[in-house]
Design a protein around this motif. Structure first.
Motif, PDB file in Angstrom:
ATOM      1  N   LEU A  89       0.811  -1.221   0.000  1.00 36.20           N
ATOM      2  CA  LEU A  89       0.000   0.000   0.000  1.00 36.20           C
ATOM      3  C   LEU A  89       0.846   1.272   0.000  1.00 36.20           C
ATOM      4  O   LEU A  89       0.321   2.369  -0.187  1.00 36.20           O
ATOM      5  N   LYS A  90       2.155   1.120   0.203  1.00 32.48           N
ATOM      6  CA  LYS A  90       3.049   2.278   0.126  1.00 32.48           C
ATOM      7  C   LYS A  90       3.337   2.645  -1.331  1.00 32.48           C
ATOM      8  O   LYS A  90       3.917   3.694  -1.617  1.00 32.48           O
ATOM      9  N   ALA A  91       2.927   1.780  -2.256  1.00 31.98           N
ATOM     10  CA  ALA A  91       3.093   2.055  -3.689  1.00 31.98           C
ATOM     11  C   ALA A  91       2.066   3.104  -4.137  1.00 31.98           C
ATOM     12  O   ALA A  91       1.028   3.295  -3.505  1.00 31.98           O
ATOM     13  N   LYS A  92       2.372   3.764  -5.246  1.00 27.79           N
ATOM     14  CA  LYS A  92       1.467   4.798  -5.776  1.00 27.79           C
ATOM     15  C   LYS A  92       0.229   4.153  -6.394  1.00 27.79           C
ATOM     16  O   LYS A  92       0.323   3.137  -7.080  1.00 27.79           O
ATOM     17  N   ASN A  93      -0.915   4.774  -6.165  1.00 27.73           N
ATOM     18  CA  ASN A  93      -2.185   4.359  -6.768  1.00 27.73           C
ATOM     19  C   ASN A  93      -2.686   2.985  -6.329  1.00 27.73           C
ATOM     20  O   ASN A  93      -3.321   2.267  -7.096  1.00 27.73           O
ATOM     21  N   PHE A  94      -2.388   2.620  -5.085  1.00 28.67           N
ATOM     22  CA  PHE A  94      -2.940   1.412  -4.473  1.00 28.67           C
ATOM     23  C   PHE A  94      -3.745   1.852  -3.253  1.00 28.67           C
ATOM     24  O   PHE A  94      -3.335   2.784  -2.549  1.00 28.67           O
ATOM     25  N   TYR A  95      -4.878   1.197  -2.997  1.00 30.73           N
ATOM     26  CA  TYR A  95      -5.661   1.581  -1.808  1.00 30.73           C
ATOM     27  C   TYR A  95      -6.185   0.348  -1.086  1.00 30.73           C
ATOM     28  O   TYR A  95      -6.425  -0.698  -1.690  1.00 30.73           O
TER      29      TYR A  95
ATOM     30  N   GLU B  17      11.118  -1.350  -0.098  1.00 36.35           N
ATOM     31  CA  GLU B  17      11.359  -0.809  -1.440  1.00 36.35           C
ATOM     32  C   GLU B  17      11.224  -1.881  -2.510  1.00 36.35           C
ATOM     33  O   GLU B  17      10.737  -1.617  -3.614  1.00 36.35           O
ATOM     34  N   ASP B  18      11.647  -3.102  -2.170  1.00 33.24           N
ATOM     35  CA  ASP B  18      11.535  -4.217  -3.115  1.00 33.24           C
ATOM     36  C   ASP B  18      10.063  -4.523  -3.405  1.00 33.24           C
ATOM     37  O   ASP B  18       9.670  -4.702  -4.564  1.00 33.24           O
ATOM     38  N   VAL B  19       9.244  -4.574  -2.348  1.00 35.33           N
ATOM     39  CA  VAL B  19       7.805  -4.836  -2.516  1.00 35.33           C
ATOM     40  C   VAL B  19       7.167  -3.740  -3.368  1.00 35.33           C
ATOM     41  O   VAL B  19       6.444  -4.021  -4.336  1.00 35.33           O
ATOM     42  N   VAL B  20       7.441  -2.490  -3.019  1.00 39.46           N
ATOM     43  CA  VAL B  20       6.836  -1.349  -3.734  1.00 39.46           C
ATOM     44  C   VAL B  20       7.207  -1.379  -5.210  1.00 39.46           C
ATOM     45  O   VAL B  20       6.347  -1.260  -6.099  1.00 39.46           O
TER      46      VAL B  20
END
Length: 430
Positions: free
Chosen positions: A199-205, A419-422
């Motif tokens: 969820l720290k990635a952009k455009n995920f909720y 960071e790897d997950v994102v």
């Protein structure tokens, strides 16, 4: 269904009583000083059932949805003959969530998690461009995968590696649905942690779990199905619990039915059950503790591996927060019971013999708890009893079909690098 207008409702913070407007995906009251659920307060106080062709959405007066999705099915409640006679109960009603066409039950994922998925996805905006993120021990993932695949909704699932065999389907899914897994030996809590990193990635909720009113009110349709079929609120409600969200939902639906005025003025006694040795809520309840008791991570993972009903292995359930399971049990004078694997297996076998269809282990846990409660003299013979069969008909549905399995794009260690997950989940939906 073409003329459907979004359901009218406001939100209520259970802890403070503050009523406010839903901003679209509100999961909590920002002004509240303590952990609390928020509830939907529907404009329509009397439930008007829509035609059967609406599927789950026949209950849309009390679902926080702004559009209707295709392919849904509602829970089916029927009066038991076989199991009722075996137990000596005069008014045993079974609410069946699964696949059993003989009684009109058509949930093809064979789980009541479909009730959550159709409600949650119906709450989301039709033009939503972000990726929905759902963590699951299995059944929830299967339900959301089907709903999102059928309705072209972008979805990222986080699932424990050991539960990937739950991601079966009778056909290949739309590529808008993708899955990541936490490594072997991980459990549902590890999957939740992985989803939090994604969820720290952009455009995920976040779907939101128990905090999402759509998830709870979707599950609450089991109580609506039972009550509108029977003609009154049940005296007892039996269900196995991992998070307790379904039981909270039943309690909330029950309160709406009291306000409706046509089905009685009492609260059904909630009798929920856990699968031993994974019994953290039972332990807290027996200690009369609102807070969960300490539970070593490694022991919790081992206990989760042992139980048959893997879906009941939530280490961080919505138990103690205001409006959670502790409050639901206190309000209804309810109880938590414990069922072993052998008791669950025996109950599954008995249910199939007496009611004609296979059921999931979690439903077997609920059935076993009913059998125990009757044997211990806790249930009056003439009481109106609701048994919530949360999943069943899987053997029936799979018979003669070749199954397709959703495979993870990436499997991450139990302590993954953020960071790897994102980077990897962003690339999956690029």
């Amino acid at each position: 269904m073409e003329n459907f207008k979004p359901t009218e409702y406001t939100l209520l913070c259970v802890a403070s009583g503050h009523e406010f407007k839903d901003e679209g995906w509100t999961l909590a009251d920002r002004e509240c000083q303590c952990p609390s659920l928020v509830r939907a307060c529907y404009a329509k106080k009397q439930l008007e059932l829509k035609p059967e062709s609406y599927g789950l959405y026949k209950f849309c007066d009390w679902l926080p949805v702004n559009h209707l999705l295709k392919g849904s099915a509602a829970p089916v409640t029927y009066r038991s003959k076989g199991l009722a006679k075996h137990l000596g109960l005069e008014n045993l009603w079974i609410t069946f969530n699964g696949y059993y066409p003989a009684i009109g039950a058509n949930m093809t994922t064979c789980s009541f998690k479909e009730t959550e998925a159709y409600s949650v996805c119906g709450r989301a905006q039709q033009e939503e461009g972000r990726v929905l993120v759902v963590a699951s021990a299995g059944n929830t993932a299967r339900a959301f995968a089907k709903v999102c695949s059928d309705n072209n909704i972008r979805l990222l699932l986080a699932v424990p590696h050991d539960n990937l065999d739950a991601l079966w389907f009778n056909e290949a899914l739309n590529p808008c649905v993708k899955v990541i897994a936490c490594a072997a030996g991980g459990d549902y809590f590890d999957a939740i942690h992985l989803s939090d990193l994604a969820l720290k990635a952009k455009n995920f909720y976040a779907e939101g779990g128990a905090k999402n009113i759509a998830r709870r009110d979707g599950m609450g349709t089991t109580m609506l199905s039972a009550t509108t079929t029977i003609g009154r609120i049940p005296d007892y409600y039996f269900q196995a619990v991992g998070s307790g969200t379904g039981a909270i939902a039943a309690w909330e639906a029950n309160m709406r039915l009291i306000e409706d005025g046509r089905y009685g003025s009492h609260l059904a006694k909630l009798i929920v059950s856990q699968n031993a040795p994974f019994v953290p809520m039972f332990d807290a309840w027996r200690a009369d503790s609102r807070a969960m008791l300490p539970y070593d991570d490694d022991k919790a993972r081992r206990d989760a591996e042992i139980i048959d009903a893997k879906v009941l292995s939530n280490r961080k359930p919505p138990y103690g927060l205001v409006g959670g399971l502790y409050d639901a049990l206190k309000a209804t004078n309810g109880d938590i019971m414990v069922v072993t694997n052998p008791q669950e297996r025996k109950a599954c076998k008995l249910f199939k013999e007496l009611e004609g269809v296979d059921i999931h282990p979690a439903a077997g846990v609920a059935t076993a708890s009913l059998i125990k409660a009757v044997a211990e003299g806790k249930i009056e013979k003439d009481a109106t009893v609701m048994l919530n069969i949360t999943g069943g008909g899987e053997e029936l549905f799979k018979k003669g079909k070749e199954m397709w399995y959703l495979k993870p794009t990436h499997t991450f260690p139990l302590n993954p690098d953020v960071e790897d997950v994102v980077a990897k989940v962003e690339a999956m939906f690029a």
